[in-house]
Design a protein around this motif. Structure first.
Motif, PDB file in Angstrom:
ATOM      1  N   PHE A 189      -1.613   3.434  -3.142  1.00  0.00           N
ATOM      2  CA  PHE A 189      -1.616   3.412  -1.821  1.00  0.00           C
ATOM      3  C   PHE A 189      -0.125   2.822  -1.319  1.00  0.00           C
ATOM      4  O   PHE A 189       0.484   2.414  -1.883  1.00  0.00           O
ATOM      5  CB  PHE A 189      -2.882   2.670  -1.001  1.00  0.00           C
ATOM      6  N   HIS A 190      -0.036   3.227   0.139  1.00  0.00           N
ATOM      7  CA  HIS A 190       1.109   2.590   0.787  1.00  0.00           C
ATOM      8  C   HIS A 190       0.750   1.751   1.718  1.00  0.00           C
ATOM      9  O   HIS A 190       1.839   1.147   2.377  1.00  0.00           O
ATOM     10  CB  HIS A 190       1.941   3.883   1.214  1.00  0.00           C
ATOM     11  N   CYS A 191      -0.333   1.557   2.105  1.00  0.00           N
ATOM     12  CA  CYS A 191      -0.457   0.784   3.624  1.00  0.00           C
ATOM     13  C   CYS A 191      -1.629  -0.025   3.406  1.00  0.00           C
ATOM     14  O   CYS A 191      -2.947   0.364   3.075  1.00  0.00           O
ATOM     15  CB  CYS A 191      -0.772   2.009   4.753  1.00  0.00           C
ATOM     16  N   ALA A 192      -1.621  -1.347   3.627  1.00  0.00           N
ATOM     17  CA  ALA A 192      -2.496  -2.355   3.704  1.00  0.00           C
ATOM     18  C   ALA A 192      -3.556  -2.180   4.689  1.00  0.00           C
ATOM     19  O   ALA A 192      -4.747  -2.296   4.521  1.00  0.00           O
ATOM     20  CB  ALA A 192      -1.736  -3.738   3.624  1.00  0.00           C
ATOM     21  N   TYR A 193      -3.218  -1.696   5.925  1.00  0.00           N
ATOM     22  CA  TYR A 193      -4.067  -1.550   6.856  1.00  0.00           C
ATOM     23  C   TYR A 193      -4.945  -0.391   6.568  1.00  0.00           C
ATOM     24  O   TYR A 193      -6.108  -0.470   6.923  1.00  0.00           O
ATOM     25  CB  TYR A 193      -3.204  -1.115   8.053  1.00  0.00           C
ATOM     26  N   CYS A 194      -4.666   0.771   6.129  1.00  0.00           N
ATOM     27  CA  CYS A 194      -5.260   2.062   5.641  1.00  0.00           C
ATOM     28  C   CYS A 194      -6.275   1.779   4.600  1.00  0.00           C
ATOM     29  O   CYS A 194      -7.434   2.385   4.447  1.00  0.00           O
ATOM     30  CB  CYS A 194      -4.178   3.257   5.359  1.00  0.00           C
ATOM     31  N   HIS A 195      -5.724   1.187   3.536  1.00  0.00           N
ATOM     32  CA  HIS A 195      -6.825   1.197   2.274  1.00  0.00           C
ATOM     33  C   HIS A 195      -7.010  -0.450   1.910  1.00  0.00           C
ATOM     34  O   HIS A 195      -7.593  -0.634   0.808  1.00  0.00           O
ATOM     35  CB  HIS A 195      -5.911   1.795   1.079  1.00  0.00           C
ATOM     36  N   GLY A 196      -6.396  -1.558   2.544  1.00  0.00           N
ATOM     37  CA  GLY A 196      -6.408  -3.021   1.975  1.00  0.00           C
ATOM     38  C   GLY A 196      -7.870  -3.420   1.964  1.00  0.00           C
ATOM     39  O   GLY A 196      -8.404  -4.002   1.127  1.00  0.00           O
ATOM     40  N   TYR A 197      -8.692  -3.091   2.945  1.00  0.00           N
ATOM     41  CA  TYR A 197     -10.110  -3.714   3.204  1.00  0.00           C
ATOM     42  C   TYR A 197     -10.867  -3.307   2.066  1.00  0.00           C
ATOM     43  O   TYR A 197     -11.662  -4.209   1.514  1.00  0.00           O
ATOM     44  CB  TYR A 197     -10.621  -3.227   4.539  1.00  0.00           C
ATOM     45  N   GLU A 198     -10.891  -2.256   1.535  1.00  0.00           N
ATOM     46  CA  GLU A 198     -11.882  -1.693   0.496  1.00  0.00           C
ATOM     47  C   GLU A 198     -11.471  -2.524  -0.949  1.00  0.00           C
ATOM     48  O   GLU A 198     -12.335  -2.527  -1.602  1.00  0.00           O
ATOM     49  CB  GLU A 198     -11.682  -0.365   0.128  1.00  0.00           C
ATOM     50  N   VAL A 199     -10.332  -2.817  -1.136  1.00  0.00           N
ATOM     51  CA  VAL A 199      -9.793  -3.741  -2.307  1.00  0.00           C
ATOM     52  C   VAL A 199      -9.832  -5.077  -2.102  1.00  0.00           C
ATOM     53  O   VAL A 199      -9.155  -5.662  -3.212  1.00  0.00           O
ATOM     54  CB  VAL A 199      -8.816  -2.865  -3.010  1.00  0.00           C
ATOM     55  N   ALA A 200      -9.888  -5.529  -1.041  1.00  0.00           N
ATOM     56  CA  ALA A 200      -9.509  -7.119  -0.727  1.00  0.00           C
ATOM     57  C   ALA A 200     -10.232  -7.810  -1.666  1.00  0.00           C
ATOM     58  O   ALA A 200     -11.300  -7.773  -1.813  1.00  0.00           O
ATOM     59  CB  ALA A 200      -9.783  -7.415   0.817  1.00  0.00           C
ATOM     60  N   GLY A 201      -9.538  -8.833  -2.276  1.00  0.00           N
ATOM     61  CA  GLY A 201     -10.266 -10.103  -2.982  1.00  0.00           C
ATOM     62  C   GLY A 201     -10.350  -9.486  -4.472  1.00  0.00           C
ATOM     63  O   GLY A 201     -10.802 -10.357  -5.491  1.00  0.00           O
ATOM     64  N   THR A 202      -9.771  -8.448  -5.030  1.00  0.00           N
ATOM     65  CA  THR A 202      -9.593  -7.976  -6.314  1.00  0.00           C
ATOM     66  C   THR A 202      -8.237  -8.242  -6.844  1.00  0.00           C
ATOM     67  O   THR A 202      -7.256  -8.646  -6.136  1.00  0.00           O
ATOM     68  CB  THR A 202     -10.207  -6.400  -6.299  1.00  0.00           C
ATOM     69  N   ALA A 203      -8.220  -7.699  -8.035  1.00  0.00           N
ATOM     70  CA  ALA A 203      -6.848  -7.852  -8.589  1.00  0.00           C
ATOM     71  C   ALA A 203      -5.931  -6.791  -8.219  1.00  0.00           C
ATOM     72  O   ALA A 203      -6.248  -5.587  -8.543  1.00  0.00           O
ATOM     73  CB  ALA A 203      -7.054  -7.766 -10.343  1.00  0.00           C
ATOM     74  N   LEU A 204      -4.925  -7.092  -7.662  1.00  0.00           N
ATOM     75  CA  LEU A 204      -4.064  -6.006  -7.210  1.00  0.00           C
ATOM     76  C   LEU A 204      -2.619  -5.734  -7.931  1.00  0.00           C
ATOM     77  O   LEU A 204      -2.154  -6.917  -8.091  1.00  0.00           O
ATOM     78  CB  LEU A 204      -3.979  -6.176  -5.616  1.00  0.00           C
ATOM     79  N   GLY A 205      -2.058  -4.551  -7.692  1.00  0.00           N
ATOM     80  CA  GLY A 205      -0.694  -4.487  -8.230  1.00  0.00           C
ATOM     81  C   GLY A 205       0.211  -3.996  -6.994  1.00  0.00           C
ATOM     82  O   GLY A 205      -0.217  -3.440  -6.043  1.00  0.00           O
ATOM     83  N   VAL A 206       1.466  -4.491  -7.171  1.00  0.00           N
ATOM     84  CA  VAL A 206       2.338  -3.708  -6.167  1.00  0.00           C
ATOM     85  C   VAL A 206       3.637  -3.382  -6.871  1.00  0.00           C
ATOM     86  O   VAL A 206       4.511  -4.134  -7.742  1.00  0.00           O
ATOM     87  CB  VAL A 206       2.922  -4.981  -5.245  1.00  0.00           C
ATOM     88  N   LEU A 207       3.967  -2.159  -6.667  1.00  0.00           N
ATOM     89  CA  LEU A 207       5.004  -1.390  -7.250  1.00  0.00           C
ATOM     90  C   LEU A 207       6.128  -1.311  -6.148  1.00  0.00           C
ATOM     91  O   LEU A 207       5.912  -0.653  -5.255  1.00  0.00           O
ATOM     92  CB  LEU A 207       4.756  -0.056  -7.731  1.00  0.00           C
ATOM     93  N   GLY A 208       7.477  -2.190  -6.422  1.00  0.00           N
ATOM     94  CA  GLY A 208       8.394  -1.951  -5.620  1.00  0.00           C
ATOM     95  C   GLY A 208       9.385  -3.112  -5.750  1.00  0.00           C
ATOM     96  O   GLY A 208       9.146  -3.897  -6.954  1.00  0.00           O
ATOM     97  N   ASP A 209      10.577  -3.044  -5.209  1.00  0.00           N
ATOM     98  CA  ASP A 209      11.719  -4.130  -5.461  1.00  0.00           C
ATOM     99  C   ASP A 209      12.387  -4.247  -3.985  1.00  0.00           C
ATOM    100  O   ASP A 209      12.283  -3.496  -3.195  1.00  0.00           O
ATOM    101  CB  ASP A 209      12.237  -3.678  -6.581  1.00  0.00           C
ATOM    102  N   GLY A 210      13.271  -5.278  -4.165  1.00  0.00           N
ATOM    103  CA  GLY A 210      14.176  -5.623  -3.126  1.00  0.00           C
ATOM    104  C   GLY A 210      13.614  -5.900  -1.624  1.00  0.00           C
ATOM    105  O   GLY A 210      12.472  -6.386  -1.613  1.00  0.00           O
ATOM    106  N   GLU A 211      14.419  -5.567  -0.536  1.00  0.00           N
ATOM    107  CA  GLU A 211      13.970  -6.079   0.733  1.00  0.00           C
ATOM    108  C   GLU A 211      12.644  -5.577   1.092  1.00  0.00           C
ATOM    109  O   GLU A 211      11.798  -6.232   1.752  1.00  0.00           O
ATOM    110  CB  GLU A 211      15.083  -5.788   1.774  1.00  0.00           C
ATOM    111  N   MET A 212      12.364  -4.152   0.765  1.00  0.00           N
ATOM    112  CA  MET A 212      11.067  -3.587   1.310  1.00  0.00           C
ATOM    113  C   MET A 212       9.893  -4.319   0.658  1.00  0.00           C
ATOM    114  O   MET A 212       8.777  -4.402   1.135  1.00  0.00           O
ATOM    115  CB  MET A 212      11.089  -2.103   0.916  1.00  0.00           C
ATOM    116  N   LEU A 213      10.040  -4.650  -0.639  1.00  0.00           N
ATOM    117  CA  LEU A 213       8.883  -5.572  -1.255  1.00  0.00           C
ATOM    118  C   LEU A 213       8.698  -6.874  -0.712  1.00  0.00           C
ATOM    119  O   LEU A 213       7.460  -6.977  -0.366  1.00  0.00           O
ATOM    120  CB  LEU A 213       9.359  -5.799  -2.840  1.00  0.00           C
TER     121      LEU A 213
END
Length: 308
Positions: free
Chosen positions: A130-154
């Protein structure tokens, strides 16, 4: 110049439908051009949308179109806008089967998501990636998550993901651009930064398996992907018309949604970092209202009264 339409809207997603509603309610003739490539097509739910939280994206578009049916001045065209040229006080627009002269042009074509060339990412986009914490974060909150990215946007997005879960792994897909002070801080709050490139990602019943090139496999419940910049719009019409963009690749607009080219408006994901159905519909509505106001002022100054 004789006009076939008051406005032509490029894109039939939330922003385009929001713009059409503003125009329709002021009895303006508008053509919504929709090539049926919605950005959220892979998603099963639209979240963070008051009164319709959790609705399927296709069902939302169906309902939005149904709401527009009572406005006889709003029409739809199923297809792509081939080109648009500014002429005198309006625009010449070429479609596959016809050409039109329109007064205003509203760009709501959205964003084409750019993804790293890692097998599996495209297939899992909108499903487990997913790209948005607001759109998809609630359903996976509190679980093991990954974030793909780098630099300032990360760094911009990490506080949001950290608020969702304290079990985070950052995947930079190669040597990181982060400064040592950033790495030290992430280490101090127990966020692992994994710099080994990804070989592939695979969906399992437990979540997403991230296969690294060194042979290791890490399991995450879901993966959030930081946008690759600059953003890329789905059509090149705005660039061809000369509409200015900012450093992120998004159209520069004034408070009423007008771009740097007079008569051209933009709304939705192509002009803001706040990219969601709710925000797109709102900015599209503003762009439509901006176009309506400009036309009303033109008519008023030309005739001494508003057209009606």
């Amino acid at each position: 110049m004789k006009f076939d339409m008051d406005a032509l809207i490029v894109g039939g997603g939330p922003a385009g439908l929001g713009a059409a509603l503003s125009l329709g309610r002021m009895r303006r003739k508008v053509l919504v051009c929709d090539d049926s490539r919605p950005r959220n097509a892979p998603s099963h739910h639209v979240n963070n949308l008051p009164a319709l939280d959790g609705i399927h994206p296709a069902e939302w578009r169906k309902q939005a179109r149904a709401d527009l049916a009572k406005y006889s001045t709003v029409q739809f065209y199923e297809g792509t806008v081939i080109k648009a040229e500014k002429r005198q006080d309006g625009f010449f627009v070429q479609l596959k089967d016809r050409s039109l002269n329109v007064r205003k042009l509203i760009l709501t074509d959205g964003i084409a998501d750019r993804m790293p060339p890692v097998p599996g990412i495209k297939e899992l986009w909108g499903v487990s990636i997913f790209h948005c914490a607001y759109c998809h974060g609630y359903e996976v909150a509190g679980t093991a998550l990954g974030v793909l990215g780098d630099g300032e946007m990360l760094l911009h997005g990490l506080p949001m993901f950290n608020a969702l879960s304290r079990d985070l792994v950052v995947f930079t897909n190669g040597p990181t651009q982060l400064k040592q002070e950033n790495l030290d801080h992430l280490r101090s709050i127990n966020i692992l930064v994994e710099q080994v490139p990804l070989k592939q990602v695979v969906k399992t019943e437990q979540g997403v398996q991230l296969h690294l090139e060194d042979g290791r496999v890490l399991l995450r419940k879901a993966l959030f992907m930081v946008p690759l910049l600059p953003f890329q719009t789905k059509s090149s019409l705005g660039e061809e018309l000369g509409c200015e963009k900012n450093e992120w690749g998004l159209f520069k607009v004034n408070p009423k949604g007008m771009t740097s080219v007079a008569g051209v408006y933009a709304g939705g994901d192509n002009m803001t970092m706040a990219q969601s159905v709710l925000q797109a519909a709102a900015s599209g509505s503003m762009a439509g209202a901006g176009a309506v106001h400009e036309m009303a002022m033109e008519d008023f100054m030309a005739t001494g009264r508003s057209e009606g």
